[in-house]
Each structure stands twice: as structure tokens, then as C-alpha cells.
Design a protein around this motif. Structure first.
Motif, PDB file in Angstrom:
ATOM      1  N   LYS A 126      41.780  48.708  41.822  1.00  0.00           N
ATOM      2  CA  LYS A 126      42.075  47.280  41.681  1.00  0.00           C
ATOM      3  C   LYS A 126      40.786  46.496  41.470  1.00  0.00           C
ATOM      4  CE  LYS A 126      44.498  43.441  41.992  1.00  0.00           C
ATOM      5  NZ  LYS A 126      45.445  43.027  40.914  1.00  0.00           N
TER       6      LYS A 126
ATOM      7  N   GLU B 261      50.981  42.678  35.422  1.00  0.00           N
ATOM      8  CA  GLU B 261      49.953  42.691  36.464  1.00  0.00           C
ATOM      9  C   GLU B 261      49.611  41.269  36.890  1.00  0.00           C
ATOM     10  OE1 GLU B 261      46.638  45.119  35.380  1.00  0.00           O
ATOM     11  OE2 GLU B 261      47.863  46.914  35.099  1.00  0.00           O
TER      12      GLU B 261
ATOM     13  N   ASP C  99      47.156  38.651  39.571  1.00  0.00           N
ATOM     14  CA  ASP C  99      45.796  38.631  40.102  1.00  0.00           C
ATOM     15  C   ASP C  99      45.533  37.443  41.051  1.00  0.00           C
ATOM     16  OD1 ASP C  99      43.165  39.259  40.461  1.00  0.00           O
ATOM     17  OD2 ASP C  99      42.484  38.432  38.556  1.00  0.00           O
TER      18      ASP C  99
ATOM     19  N   ASN D  18      45.770  48.795  35.282  1.00  0.00           N
ATOM     20  CA  ASN D  18      45.514  49.312  36.620  1.00  0.00           C
ATOM     21  C   ASN D  18      46.501  50.433  36.920  1.00  0.00           C
ATOM     22  OD1 ASN D  18      44.627  49.675  39.214  1.00  0.00           O
ATOM     23  ND2 ASN D  18      45.682  47.899  40.056  1.00  0.00           N
TER      24      ASN D  18
END
Length: 451
Positions: free
Chosen positions: A398, A37, A39, A413
């Protein structure tokens, strides 16, 4: 707060940003796993401490990912460290078998109903691949049936319809065979029959129509990526009845679901498979996979009289480091450990449901034992299609993951979150509090779910 700042838990700090710059020079997209993931930059970890992670910028997070549910005892579990340290002093791998593989095999065979014999490989994907090959070798048939949206690793046949969408998944009573990647052979698509989870009528129709070609039904008792929804008893009964009627084997993929109880997920839901696949928790944090089942079906691997019906090997299969780590981990997973995880999971799911009710928010929670998943849907989904989020729902999830990160919690997520044995009620109270706070304060985006 943006991802380029260095303040707060939700940020990606300077050390992670520098690491990602280096990674982009040697990895095509900066990572080596599509599941990482971002960000939008991934957070690089320095170390684990029990139920917590510490990133390279020194920030501490409660870990609800557990390397995709693998670390059931959390990080740096002392019995695993001690077992691996002892084994390293004796050797890391050999071309010969070791006593360690027998020890772990005896534990699993003695614990799981229906497991008479077992073979170790290196990953869950490899275990599923060889289980399907074993079913083909035993039945002489080429095709498989699988649940739409269910994840079973990186083998072409189980990737069919793994990531189908409303645009291509076809009619409700006739799921389409959907390619997972560009260039997937059409011949693979022809050898896969998609099913819908908990749909007894469709199961009967599809298996009956394709029975002559079907080697196996591949089934995760509680498919994680397909919604982490429990099977209804009628569906489990129907799978077993129809499979037996047509001579189709049942493969229970418990690579992830095995953590649902002392005897595993199949025993929990009354499923009696011909073959099982295991991974994740049986390796104690090291690479592992396993194919197991009845002696009759597993005999396709038998090389004692010459070339077997299904040859299977691997340079690192049953490597002693994974075997001793797995034995230490599984030995510690006794009845008390599972009771602790069950109680903790029930408590947290109840707290999350209470927060949803208190805030009158359009969310629901699924899962069992130490697994849970939050859905941005007022009604709990029943299968993959119902669990698939809309664009607005995906955005809310999210934001929820970012809010958790800002409060020092790693929440996957769109996948299963998991608990580990070192977690306490204080840890789960913190998770519930952060979720409650999100529902109370982020009405600006939650309102979009009603559109």
C-alpha cells in the motif's frame, strides 16, 4: 502526507473529494465497482492521453493499470477513435448482424491456433460463463475444476476459492471449497474442484477423483490475481494429458492473458485448449467478451436447425461499436507492436530486479510480456498461497502504491501492472527510478518484512 491534503501527486484533490460526496448519495459505497482503489477517496479521472491519465484536479499520471489491462494502446488511440466515430454516424447498435463482427472474428480466428469459430458477448465474465455452459452442454457433466485464487469474473462457480485465506483455504494437498460471498449456494461449492497452480500431483489426484462429474478445467495460463506466475511446462503437459484421458474439456481464460503475444498466452506456453475466452484488448476500450474454440465443441451454440443445445444471445452482443473498435485495436497489434511491448517489459522487469538486488530488499518480480507484478517477498512465489501477502506485506505494498502515486504513476495495488504501446523507455526508466528510491528511503517499513 495524508489523503486529505491538496498538495502533491499522492493527494486526492478537492475536485475528487467533491465528486465522491456526490457519488455517496447515489452509490451504496460511493462507487460502482469493488475494484476501485481508494486513498481513502478514489481519484476521479478527466481524460487519458496516450500512456497517461489526467485527473479532475489536473494531475498527470503514467497509467500502469490501463483499465485493468484493457488499454493495450493506451488512451485516445486514434485508429479506435476514427473507427468508432465512423460507426456512430451509421448507427450504434442493431438487432441484425453487421459486417464488423465478421471482420473481427476473421482476425481472431486467423491469428490464434485452435480457434476455428467464435461468438461475441459483452464482458469477460459473460464469456467465461458461456464457456462453462458450453462445456456442460458438450459433456453432459455439471462440475468444473479451477485454480485456487484465480479470478475468472462474476459467475458463481468460478468465484469459489477465489479469495480464500490462510484461515480457510485448507490443507496443501486438499484445498477447501471456499465461498466468495455471503449466501453462495452450497450446491455451487459441491460442483467446483479447487486445484493449486503448478502442482502436478494434486492435479492428477483431484481430476481423477472427480472426473465423472467434471465438464472442464478452467485455467488462466498465467493467473493474474493468483500471483502472475508462469506455468511450468510439466503442469501444462499434465493438464492436457489428464483432461484428454478423462474426457474433460480445457477452457483457457485469456481475457487478461491474451496480451502476452501475437497468438495469445496459450500458444506462448504450449497449451491447446478446447475453448478460449477473450475480452479486454479485443474490444479496443469498449465492452466486449468472446467464447471461441473448436468447431466440434462450439457446435453446442448452433441454432441453424432449431433450438441449440446451448442458447446464447444478448442485446449488445457483437454491437458494432465494440466490433470496429476491437478490429482497429487488434489490427494495430502486429508483430512489431508485440515485440516493442516484450522488449519494454523485459527491460522494466530487469530494472526492478536490479533495484531489488542493489538495495538487498525482500522483493521479487513476476510477469511476462507487457505484464508485471511486484511481490513483497524475497523468493518469487510459485502459486496463490505463496503470493498471498501477510498483513505487514500488504501494508508495504500500500505504501509503495502511494509512493508511486506521489511520483505521478498509477500502480495497481495487489494486481497486475501493464504496459501499453505508447510507452517509452523514458517511462519505464521513471518507474524503475521511483521503485529504487522507495527501496532506498523506506527502510522504516521494509524492515517489517523481515519480522
Amino acid at each position: 502526507m495524508t489523503a486529505t491534503t491538496t498538495e502533491g501527486h499522492n493527494s486526492v484533490g478537492s475536485a475528487s473529494r467533491e465528486a465522491f460526496k456526490r457519488a455517496q448519495r447515489v452509490f451504496i459505497d460511493g462507487t460502482t465497482r469493488v475494484t476501485i482503489e481508494r486513498d481513502p477517496i478514489p481519484r476521479y479521472m478527466d481524460k487519458g492521453e496516450g500512456a497517461y491519465l489526467v485527473d479532475v484536479d489536473g494531475r498527470r499520471f503514467l497509467d500502469l493499470n490501463g483499465n485493468f489491462t484493457t488499454l493495450i494502446h493506451g488512451h485516445r488511440f486514434l485508429p479506435v477513435i476514427e473507427a468508432v466515430t465512423r460507426q456512430l454516424q451509421s448507427g450504434s447498435c442493431f438487432a441484425n448482424p453487421t459486417l464488423a463482427e465478421i471482420d473481427l472474428a476473421e482476425l481472431i480466428c486467423g491469428r490464434v491456433p485452435g480457434v476455428e469459430t467464435i461468438r461475441f458477448v459483452n464482458t469477460g465474465s459473460e464469456a467465461v460463463m458461456f464457456a462453462i455452459k458450453a462445456a456442460r452442454a458438450f459433456t453432459g457433466r455439471p462440475a468444473i475444476a479451477k485454480i485456487e485464487g484465480a479470478y475468472h469474473g462474476a459467475y458463481d462457480w468460478v468465484e469459489v476459492s477465489q479469495a480464500s485465506t490462510p484461515d480457510n483455504w485448507g490443507q496443501e494437498d486438499a484445498p477447501a471449497r471456499v465461498s466468495y460471498y455471503h449466501g453462495m449456494p452450497a450446491s455451487v461449492l459441491r460442483e467446483v474442484v479447487p486445484l493449486r497452480f503448478n502442482d502436478v500431483a494434486l492435479l492428477e489426484k483431484q481430476i481423477t477423483a472427480h472426473a465423472a462429474d467434471l465438464a472442464a478445467i478452467v485455467l488462466d495460463p498465467m493467473p493474474s490475481r493468483a500471483g502472475l506466475i508462469a506455468p511450468i511446462p510439466e503442469f501444462v503437459t499434465a493438464v492436457q494429458r489428464i483432461a484428454k484421458k478423462h474426457g474433460v474439456l480445457i477452457i483457457a481464460d485469456e481475457v487478461l492473458s491474451f496480451r502476452q503475444g501475437y497468438e495469445g498466452a496459450s500458444a506462448r506456453y504450449g497449451l491447446s485448449p478446447d475453448l478460449f475466452t477473450f475480452g479486454k484488448i479485443i474490444g479496443g476500450g469498449l465492452p466486449v467478451g468472446a467464447i471461441a474454440g473448436s468447431r466440434a465443441v462450439m457446435s453446442v451454440f448452433d441454432a441453424s436447425g432449431g433450438r441449440p443445445l446451448l442458447p446464447q444471445g444478448g442485446t449488445f452482443s457483437a454491437n458494432p461499436l465494440s466490433m470496429v473498435a476491437g478490429l482497429a485495436s487488434m489490427t494495430a497489434l502486429d508483430g512489431d507492436a508485440f515485440a516493442h511491448l516484450e522488449q519494454l517489459g523485459d527491460r522494466l522487469r530487469g530494472q526492478l530486479a536490479a533495484a531489488i538486488a542493489r538495495n538487498r530488499a525482500p522483493f521479487s518480480v513476476s510477469g511476462a510480456a507487457s505484464l508485471l507484478r511486484i511481490h513483497p517477498k524475497a523468493v518469487l512465489p510459485r502459486d496463490f498461497r505463496e503470493a498471498t501477502p501477510t498483513t505487514a506485506q500488504a501494508h508495504v505494498m500500500k505504501e509503495l502504491s502511494l509512493a508511486f502515486a506521489e511520483s505521478g504513476i498509477i500502480l495497481p495495488n495487489g494486481a497486475a501492472a501493464c504496459l501499453s504501446t505508447p510507452m517509452t523507455t523514458e517511462d519505464t526508466d521513471h518507474v524503475a527510478s521511483v521503485f529504487d528510491d522507495f527501496l532506498a528511503k523506506r527502510s522504516d517499513i521494509i524492515e517489517s518484512l523481515a519480522v
